[in-house]
Design an enzyme around this catalytic site. Structure first.
Site, PDB file in Angstrom:
ATOM      1  N   ASP A   1       0.507 -12.479   6.920  1.00 35.64           N
ATOM      2  CA  ASP A   1      -0.919 -12.322   6.646  1.00 35.64           C
ATOM      3  C   ASP A   1      -1.685 -12.942   7.825  1.00 35.64           C
ATOM      4  OD1 ASP A   1      -3.537 -12.800   5.845  1.00 35.64           O
ATOM      5  OD2 ASP A   1      -2.992 -13.378   3.827  1.00 35.64           O
TER       6      ASP A   1
ATOM      7  N   PRO B   1      -5.403  -6.930   0.635  1.00 31.08           N
ATOM      8  CA  PRO B   1      -5.096  -8.057   1.529  1.00 31.08           C
ATOM      9  C   PRO B   1      -6.035  -8.147   2.734  1.00 31.08           C
ATOM     10  CG  PRO B   1      -3.449  -6.312   1.751  1.00 31.08           C
ATOM     11  CD  PRO B   1      -4.327  -5.929   0.592  1.00 31.08           C
TER      12      PRO B   1
ATOM     13  N   ASP C   1      -0.277   0.157  13.402  1.00 29.46           N
ATOM     14  CA  ASP C   1       0.049   1.458  14.025  1.00 29.46           C
ATOM     15  C   ASP C   1       0.298   1.312  15.524  1.00 29.46           C
ATOM     16  OD1 ASP C   1      -2.589   1.873  15.468  1.00 29.46           O
ATOM     17  OD2 ASP C   1      -3.298   1.755  13.412  1.00 29.46           O
TER      18      ASP C   1
ATOM     19  N   HIS D   1      -9.217   2.835  19.393  1.00 33.65           N
ATOM     20  CA  HIS D   1      -8.427   1.762  19.998  1.00 33.65           C
ATOM     21  C   HIS D   1      -9.014   1.319  21.338  1.00 33.65           C
ATOM     22  CE1 HIS D   1      -5.184   3.370  17.180  1.00 33.65           C
ATOM     23  NE2 HIS D   1      -5.508   2.188  16.753  1.00 33.65           N
TER      24      HIS D   1
ATOM     25  N   ASP E   1      -8.032  -5.784  13.840  1.00 35.22           N
ATOM     26  CA  ASP E   1      -7.953  -4.363  13.490  1.00 35.22           C
ATOM     27  C   ASP E   1      -7.524  -4.270  12.031  1.00 35.22           C
ATOM     28  OD1 ASP E   1      -7.716  -1.675  13.346  1.00 35.22           O
ATOM     29  OD2 ASP E   1      -6.114  -1.477  14.810  1.00 35.22           O
ATOM     30  N   SER E   2      -8.445  -4.675  11.161  1.00 33.97           N
ATOM     31  CA  SER E   2      -8.147  -4.744   9.734  1.00 33.97           C
ATOM     32  C   SER E   2      -8.393  -3.390   9.092  1.00 33.97           C
ATOM     33  CB  SER E   2      -9.090  -5.757   9.098  1.00 33.97           C
ATOM     34  OG  SER E   2     -10.416  -5.373   9.367  1.00 33.97           O
TER      35      SER E   2
ATOM     36  N   GLN F   1       0.816  -1.213   0.000  1.00 33.07           N
ATOM     37  CA  GLN F   1       0.000   0.000   0.000  1.00 33.07           C
ATOM     38  C   GLN F   1       0.846   1.259   0.000  1.00 33.07           C
ATOM     39  OE1 GLN F   1      -2.257  -0.970   3.482  1.00 33.07           O
ATOM     40  NE2 GLN F   1      -0.405  -1.551   4.566  1.00 33.07           N
TER      41      GLN F   1
ATOM     42  N   GLU G   1       0.878  -8.373  11.641  1.00 39.91           N
ATOM     43  CA  GLU G   1       0.620  -7.312  10.657  1.00 39.91           C
ATOM     44  C   GLU G   1       1.264  -7.733   9.341  1.00 39.91           C
ATOM     45  OE1 GLU G   1      -0.688  -3.856  10.227  1.00 39.91           O
ATOM     46  OE2 GLU G   1       0.201  -4.338   8.274  1.00 39.91           O
TER      47      GLU G   1
HETATM   48  N1  SAM Z   1      -8.704   1.095  12.112  1.00 44.35           N
HETATM   49  C1  SAM Z   1      -8.128   1.303  10.896  1.00 44.35           C
HETATM   50  C2  SAM Z   1      -9.122   1.667   9.830  1.00 44.35           C
HETATM   51  O1  SAM Z   1     -10.072   0.912   9.582  1.00 44.35           O
HETATM   52  O2  SAM Z   1      -8.990   2.725   9.281  1.00 44.35           O
HETATM   53  C3  SAM Z   1      -7.260   0.163  10.546  1.00 44.35           C
HETATM   54  C4  SAM Z   1      -5.894   0.516  10.989  1.00 44.35           C
HETATM   55  S1  SAM Z   1      -4.666  -0.683  10.903  1.00 44.35           S
HETATM   56  C5  SAM Z   1      -3.353   0.365  10.494  1.00 44.35           C
HETATM   57  C6  SAM Z   1      -5.003  -1.771   9.581  1.00 44.35           C
HETATM   58  C7  SAM Z   1      -3.784  -2.642   9.271  1.00 44.35           C
HETATM   59  O3  SAM Z   1      -4.208  -3.917   8.795  1.00 44.35           O
HETATM   60  C8  SAM Z   1      -2.868  -2.065   8.193  1.00 44.35           C
HETATM   61  O4  SAM Z   1      -1.643  -1.715   8.761  1.00 44.35           O
HETATM   62  C9  SAM Z   1      -2.733  -3.200   7.175  1.00 44.35           C
HETATM   63  O5  SAM Z   1      -1.420  -3.320   6.647  1.00 44.35           O
HETATM   64  C10 SAM Z   1      -3.136  -4.403   8.006  1.00 44.35           C
HETATM   65  N2  SAM Z   1      -3.616  -5.547   7.226  1.00 44.35           N
HETATM   66  C11 SAM Z   1      -4.371  -5.532   6.120  1.00 44.35           C
HETATM   67  N3  SAM Z   1      -4.607  -6.773   5.696  1.00 44.35           N
HETATM   68  C12 SAM Z   1      -3.979  -7.619   6.572  1.00 44.35           C
HETATM   69  C13 SAM Z   1      -3.861  -9.037   6.667  1.00 44.35           C
HETATM   70  N4  SAM Z   1      -4.432  -9.849   5.764  1.00 44.35           N
HETATM   71  N5  SAM Z   1      -3.157  -9.542   7.700  1.00 44.35           N
HETATM   72  C14 SAM Z   1      -2.570  -8.735   8.624  1.00 44.35           C
HETATM   73  N6  SAM Z   1      -2.661  -7.397   8.567  1.00 44.35           N
HETATM   74  C15 SAM Z   1      -3.357  -6.841   7.559  1.00 44.35           C
END
Ligand code: SAM
Length: 293
Positions: free
Chosen positions: A157, A182, A107, A83, A175-176, A52, A126
């Protein structure tokens, strides 16, 4: 009521010195025809990972802001709403949460909140190591949370991790990002089946579920499969000022522990969550309750 046009509602004043450079503007299109914008006093990081585009910048009203692929993820000013509400309802309903898994959440805001509890180990999975590195540099809470000895960072993943792991967790927090790229898999039934398999007896899962106002059909679909998977699958809500529509949805899932009942003692220092907020969060407004019926 009259409003001061200069600094309404005591927001910090923008830098008033005349400048020939116009501040850069970051916009998130929250719907095809509306959205949110931030004027960046300073851009701190701009880059692209394998997964991303990542931007961190400073805004006078919201402090440091993290954008992923043009979408607000977190801001200094309002991150605690999100959070605290993702973490504490599940952590405080569990009588003795020792092992906690966070999927996504690079984060580090969830990790910081989880470590307020006497957990033995918190594992953060993450997919994007670059998000973690950038947030370590620009959001003050992540580095200390990772350095305290109880946190484990896995770059993988989240879905693949659950498929492989033999570990069981008392609480799993999801927290996706929104269901694109992904993150799509983290919103599907097969993923929640893995979540269920990886919960220890009496375990609880909580997930972010999207905007109250804009994602009602997704809430209905998720609710339908989660209610078949878990004895207790309940939506709850809380505000997040910079997310689309301002009011956010979360899901609480457990086979043994319903969301309302005795809570362990709330950790000190929280800014939004308290036991009364916990109870109120599960009272759903009509537009959502009717959709889920
Ligand atoms: N609360 C936030 C929102 O909805 O705006 C989400 C914040 S958090 C930074 C989301 C994180 O999920 C990202 O850093 C992203 O890289 C991660 N992410 C996305 N798909 C993922 C997966 N399949 N496995 C693990 N982490 C994943």
């Amino acid at each position: 009521m009259t409003r001061s046009p200069a600094v309404p509602y005591n927001l910090p004043a923008m830098n008033n010195r005349p400048s020939r450079r116009r501040p850069r503007e970051f916009r998130e299109d929250q719907t095809p025809t509306s959205g949110i914008f931030f004027k960046a006093r300073r851009s701190l990081y701009r880059g692209r990972s394998r997964f991303q585009r990542i931007d961190v910048f400073e805004n006078d009203a919201f402090g440091r802001v993290l954008f992923l692929d043009g979408l607000v993820q977190t801001t200094d000013k309002d991150e605690f709403f999100y959070h605290e509400m993702l973490v504490h309802p599940a952590l405080l309903r569990h009588p003795r949460p020792r092992r906690v898994l966070i999927i996504g959440g690079g984060d580090g805001g969830d990790l910081r909140e989880v470590l307020r509890h006497p957990v033995e180990k918190a594992t953060l999975v993450e997919i994007d190591g670059r998000v973690v590195e950038v947030c370590k540099d620009y959001f003050g809470w992540l580095r200390p949370a990772l350095g305290g000895g109880r946190a484990e960072l896995v770059i993988d993943d989240g879905n693949a991790f659950l498929e492989k792991t033999r570990d069981r967790f008392d609480v799993i927090l999801i927290d996706s990002s929104d269901p694109v790229g992904p993150s799509t898999v983290l919103h599907q039934k097969a993923f929640y089946q893995r979540v269920k398999r990886c919960l220890s007896p009496g375990g609880i899962a909580a997930a972010q579920a999207g905007a109250l106002l804009f994602h009602l059909d997704s809430h209905r679909r998720k609710n339908a499969f989660l209610r078949k998977l878990f004895r207790h699958a309940r939506f709850y809500i809380g505000p997040v000022p910079t997310y689309p529509g301002g009011m956010w949805c979360y899901i609480y899932c457990s086979d043994r522990i319903p969301p309302l009942g005795r809570l362990r003692r709330t950790p000190a220092g929280l800014r939004y969550y308290n036991p009364a907020v916990h109870k109120a969060a599960f009272a759903l407004p009509n537009l959502l309750a009717e959709k889920l019926r």
